[in-house]
Design a protein around this motif. Structure first.
Motif, PDB file in Angstrom:
ATOM      1  N   CYS A   1      10.124   4.685 -15.065  1.00 45.57           N
ATOM      2  CA  CYS A   1       8.884   4.460 -14.317  1.00 45.57           C
ATOM      3  C   CYS A   1       8.254   5.775 -13.873  1.00 45.57           C
ATOM      4  CB  CYS A   1       9.147   3.568 -13.108  1.00 45.57           C
ATOM      5  SG  CYS A   1       9.280   1.824 -13.529  1.00 45.57           S
ATOM      6  N   TYR A   2       8.569   6.839 -14.579  1.00 46.83           N
ATOM      7  CA  TYR A   2       8.025   8.148 -14.227  1.00 46.83           C
ATOM      8  C   TYR A   2       6.499   8.122 -14.282  1.00 46.83           C
ATOM      9  CZ  TYR A   2       6.754  13.065 -14.678  1.00 46.83           C
ATOM     10  OH  TYR A   2       6.170  14.292 -14.513  1.00 46.83           O
ATOM     11  N   ASN A   3       5.889   8.606 -13.238  1.00 46.37           N
ATOM     12  CA  ASN A   3       4.431   8.752 -13.173  1.00 46.37           C
ATOM     13  C   ASN A   3       3.690   7.420 -13.259  1.00 46.37           C
ATOM     14  OD1 ASN A   3       2.497  10.678 -12.645  1.00 46.37           O
ATOM     15  ND2 ASN A   3       1.905  10.900 -14.787  1.00 46.37           N
ATOM     16  N   LYS A   4       4.346   6.337 -12.868  1.00 47.20           N
ATOM     17  CA  LYS A   4       3.688   5.033 -12.813  1.00 47.20           C
ATOM     18  C   LYS A   4       3.390   4.670 -11.363  1.00 47.20           C
ATOM     19  CE  LYS A   4       4.244   4.238 -17.231  1.00 47.20           C
ATOM     20  NZ  LYS A   4       3.097   4.448 -18.137  1.00 47.20           N
ATOM     21  N   ARG A   5       2.259   4.015 -11.158  1.00 41.07           N
ATOM     22  CA  ARG A   5       2.032   3.401  -9.854  1.00 41.07           C
ATOM     23  C   ARG A   5       2.965   2.203  -9.740  1.00 41.07           C
ATOM     24  NH1 ARG A   5      -3.284   4.128 -11.937  1.00 41.07           N
ATOM     25  NH2 ARG A   5      -4.472   5.726 -10.848  1.00 41.07           N
ATOM     26  N   ARG A   6       3.523   1.989  -8.559  1.00 46.46           N
ATOM     27  CA  ARG A   6       4.486   0.910  -8.369  1.00 46.46           C
ATOM     28  C   ARG A   6       4.074   0.037  -7.187  1.00 46.46           C
ATOM     29  NH1 ARG A   6       9.297   5.158  -8.860  1.00 46.46           N
ATOM     30  NH2 ARG A   6       7.494   6.522  -8.630  1.00 46.46           N
ATOM     31  N   PHE A   7       4.292  -1.249  -7.342  1.00 50.32           N
ATOM     32  CA  PHE A   7       3.852  -2.212  -6.339  1.00 50.32           C
ATOM     33  C   PHE A   7       4.873  -2.319  -5.209  1.00 50.32           C
ATOM     34  CE2 PHE A   7       3.662  -6.713  -4.850  1.00 50.32           C
ATOM     35  CZ  PHE A   7       2.407  -6.650  -4.259  1.00 50.32           C
ATOM     36  N   ASN A   8       4.364  -2.208  -3.985  1.00 53.39           N
ATOM     37  CA  ASN A   8       5.222  -2.332  -2.801  1.00 53.39           C
ATOM     38  C   ASN A   8       4.826  -3.597  -2.048  1.00 53.39           C
ATOM     39  OD1 ASN A   8       6.659  -2.110  -0.406  1.00 53.39           O
ATOM     40  ND2 ASN A   8       6.405   0.116  -0.277  1.00 53.39           N
ATOM     41  N   GLN A   9       5.637  -4.625  -2.170  1.00 54.87           N
ATOM     42  CA  GLN A   9       5.319  -5.911  -1.551  1.00 54.87           C
ATOM     43  C   GLN A   9       5.280  -5.825  -0.031  1.00 54.87           C
ATOM     44  OE1 GLN A   9       8.789  -7.613  -3.431  1.00 54.87           O
ATOM     45  NE2 GLN A   9       9.685  -8.142  -1.438  1.00 54.87           N
TER      46      GLN A   9
END
Length: 401
Positions: free
Chosen positions: A116-124
């Motif tokens: 997941c390098y350099n990906k935006r990630r969802f924080n619930q």
């Protein structure tokens, strides 16, 4: 992030705005004409489904998006758009996928190695509208295998504040392990727009959910892509238009073909013709063909591919790599007919692609015998997907040059 085409004194100006912390392209900024920067050509070295990679350029090619429309831009051999999830919205760049029907986004817990390098990630935890389901799923599509768990939240699609489309209560796969095809891609996740029956996580299609509970007024959406090399940006732009007819890019009165599947955008093809400098070949065998925006080429049964190559003077038995190398001045017209009487044509303009001086014909034999219409189909025309009325429509593009 996909740039928003904002108007500035009668024309459109786009520049990069970089996040200095992680050096990723994070947003676009509208700048005065005196500071206008030339668009920079990037080679997107990403994993794709094709045997080669296309250049990716950001330029103000699409300058007249109307209400209901959203800009598409090409990264690798995929087209991507904006999506926000949660309240307040968390921004993601997503691949438009008409073969799956779910939203897949990296979860905040996806952090191992390059995955997941350099990906935006969802924080619930940062969303007041999030609802947890928790079921674990393994998800597969053209971009690889994803693993994660399911939640539900509000999705918003669109480019401009005045045209945003809100879709409440959409199931999402929060990926803790993402597919190899998206790891190196300039995108975070997937927006699946297939029919609800194609969902792998038991959710409603985001588009159908938007029609039933959200801001989408019509039962269909359309996709228009530029011809390859139509503009200085090499044809890397397009528009997806939700819930209505695109009056800027599409001619009126589409010709509709009934769908033959309750899961995929699938049509029954009952005629085929390939016309080239060496021969004109035809076939009337009935075949099912799937429309897929994550496939880079036109994939056909081997018999059809052999007929196409024969029409331009090439024996399929001499080809060792697909897509096949062809002369750059190759002329060929493919005509596909459907049971409704509607037919469409695709010519060398979108089939013969030059890459570093070598030209390849974007036609590939199917290893399973299935037929798939990929990116060349959507160029220079508007394709209407109607999962509610179970039909696909075609109409010529208004912008052809």
């Amino acid at each position: 992030m996909i740039g928003r085409m904002s108007r500035f004194f009668g024309f459109y100006v786009i520049s990069w705005k970089k996040n200095r912390i992680n050096r990723r392209v994070d947003a676009f900024e509208i700048i005065p004409n005196s500071r206008m920067m030339k668009a920079i050509l990037f080679l997107a070295f990403v994993a794709t489904t094709s045997a080669f990679r296309l250049p990716f350029q950001v330029a103000p090619a699409v300058t007249n998006i109307t209400k209901g429309g959203q800009t598409l831009e090409q990264t690798g051999t995929y087209f991507v758009a904006n999506l926000t999830l949660g309240t307040p919205g968390q921004l993601f760049t997503v691949v438009i996928d008409t073969k799956t029907s779910d939203i897949v986004i990296p979860d905040v817990s996806c952090s191992s190695g390059f995955n997941c390098y350099n990906k935006r990630r969802f924080n619930q935890n940062n969303s007041s509208s999030y609802y947890a389901y928790g079921q674990q799923y393994t998800y597969k599509n053209n971009l690889g295998t994803f693993k994660g768990f399911v939640g539900k939240d509000t999705a918003v699609i669109g480019d401009r504040a005045t045209d945003l489309i809100t879709i409440p209560g959409v199931k999402i796969l929060q990926a803790t392990d993402i597919g190899i095809g998206i790891e190196g891609l300039n995108a975070d996740g997937i927006l699946g727009l297939a029919q609800t029956g194609a969902s792998q996580i038991g959710g409603n299609s985001p588009f159908v959910q938007g029609v039933q509970m959200g801001d989408i007024s019509g039962t269909f959406f359309s996709i228009w892509l530029e011809h390859f090399n139509q503009t200085d940006d090499l044809g890397t732009h397009g528009v997806i238009y939700y819930g209505g007819f695109d009056p800027v890019h599409c001619a009126p009165n589409p010709s509709y073909v009934p769908m033959s599947s309750g899961y995929l955008y699938q049509l029954t093809m009952n005629s085929f013709k390939s016309a080239g400098k060496s021969a004109t070949n035809s076939n009337t065998k009935m075949n099912q063909v799937v429309l897929d925006t994550t496939t880079a080429q036109i994939i056909l049964p081997t018999t059809y591919v052999s007929q196409i190559l024969d029409s331009i003077g090439i024996n399929i038995n001499t080809v060792t790599v697909f897509p096949p190398i062809v002369p750059c001045d190759t002329k060929v017209t493919l005509t596909f007919g459907f049971v409704s009487g509607t037919s469409i044509t695709i010519t060398e303009r979108d089939l013969v692609v030059s890459f570093f001086g070598t030209c390849r014909l974007q036609v590939v034999p199917s290893v399973t015998g299935d037929a798939i219409f990929g990116i060349p189909l959507y160029r220079g025309r508007c394709t209407y997907f109607d999962p509610i009325m179970q039909r696909i429509g075609f109409t010529p593009a208004l912008l052809q040059d």
